[in-house]
Design a protein around this motif. Structure first.
Motif, mmCIF file in Angstrom:
data_model
loop_
_atom_site.group_PDB
_atom_site.id
_atom_site.type_symbol
_atom_site.label_atom_id
_atom_site.label_comp_id
_atom_site.label_asym_id
_atom_site.label_seq_id
_atom_site.Cartn_x
_atom_site.Cartn_y
_atom_site.Cartn_z
ATOM 1 N N PRO A 242 -11.112 9.957 -1.134
ATOM 2 C CA PRO A 242 -9.683 9.652 -0.975
ATOM 3 C C PRO A 242 -9.262 9.609 0.491
ATOM 4 O O PRO A 242 -9.741 10.417 1.308
ATOM 5 C CB PRO A 242 -8.986 10.791 -1.722
ATOM 6 C CG PRO A 242 -9.964 11.911 -1.706
ATOM 7 C CD PRO A 242 -11.326 11.275 -1.771
ATOM 8 N N PRO A 243 -8.369 8.698 0.847
ATOM 9 C CA PRO A 243 -8.005 8.513 2.261
ATOM 10 C C PRO A 243 -7.253 9.668 2.883
ATOM 11 O O PRO A 243 -7.279 9.841 4.104
ATOM 12 C CB PRO A 243 -7.145 7.243 2.233
ATOM 13 C CG PRO A 243 -6.615 7.163 0.852
ATOM 14 C CD PRO A 243 -7.696 7.727 -0.023
ATOM 15 N N ASN A 244 -6.586 10.490 2.070
ATOM 16 C CA ASN A 244 -5.839 11.620 2.614
ATOM 17 C C ASN A 244 -6.414 12.963 2.189
ATOM 18 O O ASN A 244 -5.772 14.003 2.353
ATOM 19 C CB ASN A 244 -4.367 11.512 2.215
ATOM 20 C CG ASN A 244 -3.709 10.279 2.808
ATOM 21 O OD1 ASN A 244 -3.452 10.213 4.003
ATOM 22 N ND2 ASN A 244 -3.474 9.271 1.972
ATOM 23 N N GLY A 310 -15.880 7.658 5.889
ATOM 24 C CA GLY A 310 -16.190 7.303 4.508
ATOM 25 C C GLY A 310 -15.035 7.306 3.537
ATOM 26 O O GLY A 310 -15.244 7.198 2.326
ATOM 27 N N ARG A 311 -13.804 7.392 4.027
ATOM 28 C CA ARG A 311 -12.639 7.378 3.134
ATOM 29 C C ARG A 311 -12.251 5.942 2.801
ATOM 30 O O ARG A 311 -12.140 5.107 3.700
ATOM 31 C CB ARG A 311 -11.467 8.110 3.797
ATOM 32 C CG ARG A 311 -11.747 9.577 4.078
ATOM 33 C CD ARG A 311 -10.656 10.218 4.908
ATOM 34 N NE ARG A 311 -10.520 9.581 6.216
ATOM 35 C CZ ARG A 311 -9.774 10.037 7.210
ATOM 36 N NH1 ARG A 311 -9.083 11.157 7.030
ATOM 37 N NH2 ARG A 311 -9.698 9.411 8.357
ATOM 38 N N GLY A 320 -0.071 6.407 11.045
ATOM 39 C CA GLY A 320 -1.520 6.342 10.942
ATOM 40 C C GLY A 320 -2.085 6.606 9.569
ATOM 41 O O GLY A 320 -3.302 6.717 9.408
ATOM 42 N N ARG A 321 -1.236 6.704 8.565
ATOM 43 C CA ARG A 321 -1.697 6.970 7.208
ATOM 44 C C ARG A 321 -2.481 5.779 6.649
ATOM 45 O O ARG A 321 -2.246 4.626 7.012
ATOM 46 C CB ARG A 321 -0.523 7.236 6.280
ATOM 47 C CG ARG A 321 0.184 8.547 6.505
ATOM 48 C CD ARG A 321 -0.562 9.726 5.937
ATOM 49 N NE ARG A 321 0.269 10.922 5.930
ATOM 50 C CZ ARG A 321 -0.187 12.133 5.707
ATOM 51 N NH1 ARG A 321 -1.477 12.324 5.443
ATOM 52 N NH2 ARG A 321 0.633 13.171 5.724
ATOM 53 N N LYS A 322 -3.375 6.098 5.731
ATOM 54 C CA LYS A 322 -4.096 5.078 4.974
ATOM 55 C C LYS A 322 -3.908 5.375 3.494
ATOM 56 O O LYS A 322 -3.865 6.544 3.082
ATOM 57 C CB LYS A 322 -5.586 5.086 5.322
ATOM 58 C CG LYS A 322 -5.905 4.863 6.792
ATOM 59 C CD LYS A 322 -7.404 4.925 7.017
ATOM 60 C CE LYS A 322 -7.757 4.752 8.487
ATOM 61 N NZ LYS A 322 -7.398 5.956 9.277
ATOM 62 N N PHE A 323 -3.804 4.307 2.693
ATOM 63 C CA PHE A 323 -3.585 4.469 1.258
ATOM 64 C C PHE A 323 -4.432 3.461 0.487
ATOM 65 O O PHE A 323 -4.760 2.384 1.002
ATOM 66 C CB PHE A 323 -2.112 4.253 0.914
ATOM 67 C CG PHE A 323 -1.157 5.186 1.608
ATOM 68 C CD1 PHE A 323 -1.003 6.496 1.176
ATOM 69 C CD2 PHE A 323 -0.400 4.751 2.687
ATOM 70 C CE1 PHE A 323 -0.124 7.364 1.821
ATOM 71 C CE2 PHE A 323 0.478 5.601 3.334
ATOM 72 C CZ PHE A 323 0.621 6.913 2.901
#
Length: 346
Positions: A242-244, A310-311, A320-323
């Motif tokens: 998971p990205p977060n 590896g997310r 800067g978040r990724k989802f």
């Protein structure tokens, strides 16, 4: 369901966006198109392409065309880091506030597909989504097991005790339940849903959506593709990272996006949907369930990105978040669409 073989296709690209140094370190993503178990909630195959069999129609009801005021009810026990991930996602939707700060492909670009839907006054779904208020129901006012009726009492309590206004025109009410709260049909038939409140319970007709944290209950179902069924362990494809860093919350993000897109285009269940039964409509998120990028369908989620640790993700947000957020149906392309498409643009 039989075990699915894992096929990975890697394509390396260089980032061409001008972004901050920190974000640039996390770009140059690796693209991959993993094949993982299809969601057990989905009985139909969702492909990115052909539209001939989709009969999405407008039924003359309103869409949410004014700036959308989101009132969040945090039901149960929540930690600040979980809330922040979800709020960053919601605050990434509005293009006016984020087009200069989020690199492409972004959450605000993803929402542009939802904004293509209009009503009989030619008013489109608003491109602005705000967090207008928050309410914490940490004492589980309706218990730790909710139903579709008792969740309306949760909203009613928030409205009647005045932490929230009654926002008929612009408001939506988003109820998010913690991982120790069960819900009627949760994990078995739904990961989230939207509807409108009954005046007999709440006093008003207000559009709302519910999404639960499946992290400790059914992550392999509702946090797909960050968890896979136990029978796949050791003999099939592995879950995505998971990205977060939170399987339950990252899984919720895509479900929240799914429900918000449908709530905005069909708030009173009389606007945009396919099928003849408004009690069980097929909406713009349903048509693209499990599809996150180009080449998706038949067990493949589509081309998504993988960062340096590896997310997996497909969209960028604020700060800067990724989802990882599923695509939604485009009325223009007559296909599922997202801004991370490699072969077409929404």
């Amino acid at each position: 369901m039989s075990k699915l073989s894992l096929i990975l296709c890697f394509i390396f690209i260089h980032c061409v966006n001008s972004i901050s140094t920190l974000e640039q370190q996390n770009l140059k993503p690796e693209y991959h198109n993993p094949r993982i178990p299809k969601s057990t909630l989905s009985s139909s195959k969702k492909f990115e392409g052909s539209s001939d069999l989709v009969n999405l129609r407008y039924h003359m009801g309103p869409v949410l065309s004014s700036p959308i005021n989101t009132y969040i009810i945090w039901y149960g026990k929540w930690v600040p880091s979980q809330k922040l991930i979800i709020k960053d996602f919601l605050l990434s939707i509005s293009s006016s506030a984020n087009h200069r700060t989020s690199p492409s492909p972004s959450i605000s670009q993803w929402w542009k597909t939802a904004s293509l839907y209009s009503d009989q006054t030619n008013s489109n779904v608003s491109s602005t989504v705000l967090i207008a208020g928050e309410y914490v129901d940490s004492k589980y006012s309706q218990g730790k097991h909710l139903t579709r009726l008792t969740i309306q009492h949760v909203i009613g309590n928030a409205v009647k005790t005045a932490p929230f206004p009654v926002d008929h025109k612009n408001g939506i009410y988003l109820i998010l339940t913690s991982d120790d709260v069960t819900m009627q049909d949760f994990c078995r038939a739904v990961c989230g849903f939207h509807y409108f409140t009954f005046p007999s319970i709440v006093g008003y007709t207000l559009p709302y959506a519910w999404v639960g944290n499946s992290g400790k209950q059914c992550a392999e179902v509702c946090a797909y593709p960050f968890a896979v069924p136990g029978y796949m362990a050791g003999g099939g494809p592995s879950a995505l990272k998971p990205p977060n860093g939170d399987v339950g919350i990252d899984g919720m993000i895509s479900v929240i996006g799914h429900e918000l897109a449908e709530l905005s285009s069909n708030p009173l269940i009389n606007a945009w949907y396919a099928g003849e039964d408004p009690t069980a409509p097929t909406e713009i998120g349903d048509l693209c369930e499990g599809l996150y990028g180009t080449g998706g369908g038949g067990g493949y989620i589509g081309q998504v990105m993988k960062d340096r640790v590896g997310r997996s993700f497909n969209l960028y947000g604020r700060r800067g978040r990724k989802f990882l957020v599923q695509w939604i149906w485009s009325p223009v392309l007559q296909a599922c669409a997202g801004p991370n498409a490699l072969d077409l643009k929404p």
